[in-house]
Design an enzyme around this catalytic site. Structure first.
Site, PDB file in Angstrom:
ATOM      1  N   GLY A  71       0.792  -1.221   0.000  1.00 59.67           N
ATOM      2  CA  GLY A  71       0.000   0.000   0.000  1.00 59.67           C
ATOM      3  C   GLY A  71       0.826   1.273   0.000  1.00 59.67           C
ATOM      4  N   THR A  72       1.910   1.287   0.760  1.00 60.97           N
ATOM      5  CA  THR A  72       2.732   2.501   0.837  1.00 60.97           C
ATOM      6  C   THR A  72       3.331   2.846  -0.525  1.00 60.97           C
ATOM      7  OG1 THR A  72       3.243   2.264   3.180  1.00 60.97           O
ATOM      8  CG2 THR A  72       4.808   3.509   1.864  1.00 60.97           C
ATOM      9  N   ASN A 151      -8.258   3.879   8.358  1.00 67.96           N
ATOM     10  CA  ASN A 151      -7.633   2.739   9.021  1.00 67.96           C
ATOM     11  C   ASN A 151      -7.758   2.773  10.539  1.00 67.96           C
ATOM     12  OD1 ASN A 151      -5.800   5.004   8.300  1.00 67.96           O
ATOM     13  ND2 ASN A 151      -4.380   3.951   9.665  1.00 67.96           N
ATOM     14  N   GLN A 179      -7.771  -0.589   3.388  1.00 66.92           N
ATOM     15  CA  GLN A 179      -8.614  -1.173   4.440  1.00 66.92           C
ATOM     16  C   GLN A 179      -9.914  -1.774   3.912  1.00 66.92           C
ATOM     17  OE1 GLN A 179      -7.968  -1.659   7.696  1.00 66.92           O
ATOM     18  NE2 GLN A 179      -5.938  -0.746   7.547  1.00 66.92           N
ATOM     19  N   ALA A 200      -1.923  -6.737   0.012  1.00 66.14           N
ATOM     20  CA  ALA A 200      -2.377  -8.118   0.209  1.00 66.14           C
ATOM     21  C   ALA A 200      -2.491  -8.540   1.663  1.00 66.14           C
ATOM     22  CB  ALA A 200      -1.445  -9.081  -0.534  1.00 66.14           C
ATOM     23  N   HIS A 201      -1.580  -8.058   2.528  1.00 68.55           N
ATOM     24  CA  HIS A 201      -1.568  -8.575   3.899  1.00 68.55           C
ATOM     25  C   HIS A 201      -2.757  -8.094   4.721  1.00 68.55           C
ATOM     26  CE1 HIS A 201      -0.006  -5.143   6.468  1.00 68.55           C
ATOM     27  NE2 HIS A 201       0.210  -4.659   5.259  1.00 68.55           N
ATOM     28  N   CYS A 325       1.543   1.796  11.778  1.00 65.94           N
ATOM     29  CA  CYS A 325       2.687   2.540  11.239  1.00 65.94           C
ATOM     30  C   CYS A 325       3.144   3.654  12.166  1.00 65.94           C
ATOM     31  CB  CYS A 325       2.321   3.136   9.875  1.00 65.94           C
ATOM     32  SG  CYS A 325       1.807   1.892   8.690  1.00 65.94           S
TER      33      CYS A 325
END
Length: 387
Positions: A71-72, A151, A179, A200-201, A325
């Site tokens: 995502g980042t 999130n 999310q 994916a995670h 994060c």
């Protein structure tokens, strides 16, 4: 002591079926997907099959999917890529005050290089007003970036309405959907987005792999330079096992999402009802209805969120104070401050997020344990004594 994991918004365990699908690409089908020999073509087939699966899930075309490291990277690519491609046309970007740091820090990076960023505020529920976005548009606006769902507090944004405004003004629109993908329906056409990030995670796939949807015709400069992988849009040898895992994870989400959503919403609503009944002076953060099915966030007055988290962890229950994060930061959540909470109240937040393996008894244990922890911590709190 039984351990209970209720921090699925931070990361989710990889589904065993995903691990099983990945295994051949770690050992037997290990070739580089860019190689033209049989080993490479075998790997490429697994990669392209996953691209088709993800595209179908999003209502996109396979060629509009670019695989990334997560995502980042996808957020950085979308924002910096559009900025680089369109800087001669304009230097203004609109985003919200409650974005993930992958978006807000990318915007701050661009600010230092002369771009103008408008951070649109939110209401007490964390909702962005499409009308406020519309008012912020100038003749120099080249991109609007608003997350699909937050999130930390779980509020789902009116993305389709914002996207419609962006489309009418011929401005690119990016949504961070990290999310939401795999948890609620996400269709890029219905949402009116040009760019969409996912990881994916967050939906039971492996870490270190994600994707950026790029609508055909959208102009953006690559973030990484090197080889010609991903149609010259993202250099680097593809993480084929991870991409295969992402595809399998999405396939499983398609099968399970309806039943999982219904179950998680029932447990979520139980938490929203019973925690305030057992613990006085708590505030539900985020919208009471327009929120993710698996997200609950409370501010618990007169105690620190970190103390709650550590005390719960000692009882074997894993929750969080907000985004993973920024969990090591002593600063209060920018999201909670944006919805109007004071610094003191913001410091007492607890985020509970449910997932595929959450059981009802886990939620029951959480409720009882949290009430005991809060009672104990408040008994030692000078703030609570003053009250």
């Amino acid at each position: 002591m039984k351990k209970i994991y209720l921090d699925y918004a931070a990361t989710a365990p990889t589904d065993p079926e995903v691990s099983k699908a990945m295994e051949p690409y770690l050992f037997d089908k290990f070739g580089n997907a860019s190689s033209i020999h049989a080993f490479g073509q075998e790997a490429k087939k697994g990669l392209e099959d996953s691209r088709e699966i993800l595209a179908s899930f999003l209502g996109a075309k396979p060629e509009e999917i670019v695989f990334t490291s997560g995502g980042t990277e996808s957020d950085n690519y979308a924002i910096k890529g559009v900025a680089s491609a369109l800087e001669k046309k304009g230097n203004h970007i609109i985003t919200s005050a409650i974005e993930h740091h992958a978006v807000s820090e990318s915007c701050k990076f661009l600010e230092k290089r002369g771009f103008k960023i408008t951070y649109v505020g939110v209401d007490k529920y964390g909702l962005v007003s499409p009308e406020d976005i519309k008012k912020a548009i100038t003749d120099k606006t080249i991109l609007i970036s608003v997350m699909h769902a937050n999130n930390e507090i779980g509020t789902i944004q009116p993305i389709a309405e914002i996207g419609k405004i962006a489309r009418e003004k011929e401005i690119y629109f990016h949504a961070d959907a990290v999310q939401t993908v795999g948890h609620i329906p996400v269709n890029v056409t219905e949402l009116n987005v040009d760019l969409l990030s996912l990881s994916a995670h967050k939906f039971y796939g492996p870490k270190g792999v994600g994707a950026l949807y790029i609508r055909k015709g959208t102009r953006l400069e690559p973030l990484l330079h090197g080889g010609d992988q991903e149609r010259n849009r993202r250099a680097s040898t593809q993480n084929t096992p991870g991409i295969v895992g992402l595809g399998k994870a999405i396939e499983l989400c398609r099968e399970k999402m309806k039943a999982e959503t219904e179950f998680q919403m029932r447990l979520r609503d139980k938490l929203i009802k019973e925690i305030p009944e057992r613990i006085p002076e708590v505030i539900l953060n985020g919208h009471p209805q327009i929120r993710l099915p698996n997200n609950v966030n409370f501010s618990i007055k007169y105690i620190e969120g970190e103390s709650i988290l550590l005390s719960m962890d000692m009882l074997g229950v894993a929750i969080s104070t907000g985004s993973a994060c920024t969990s090591s930061s002593l600063e209060p959540s920018h999201v909670l401050l944006a919805i109007g909470l004071s610094h003191e109240v913001s410091h007492g937040s607890a985020r509970i997020t449910l997932g595929r393996w959450t059981k009802e008894e886990d939620v029951d244990t959480l409720i009882v344990s949290l009430a005991k922890v809060v009672e104990k911590l408040r008994a030692m709190s000078p703030l609570y004594e003053k009250k």
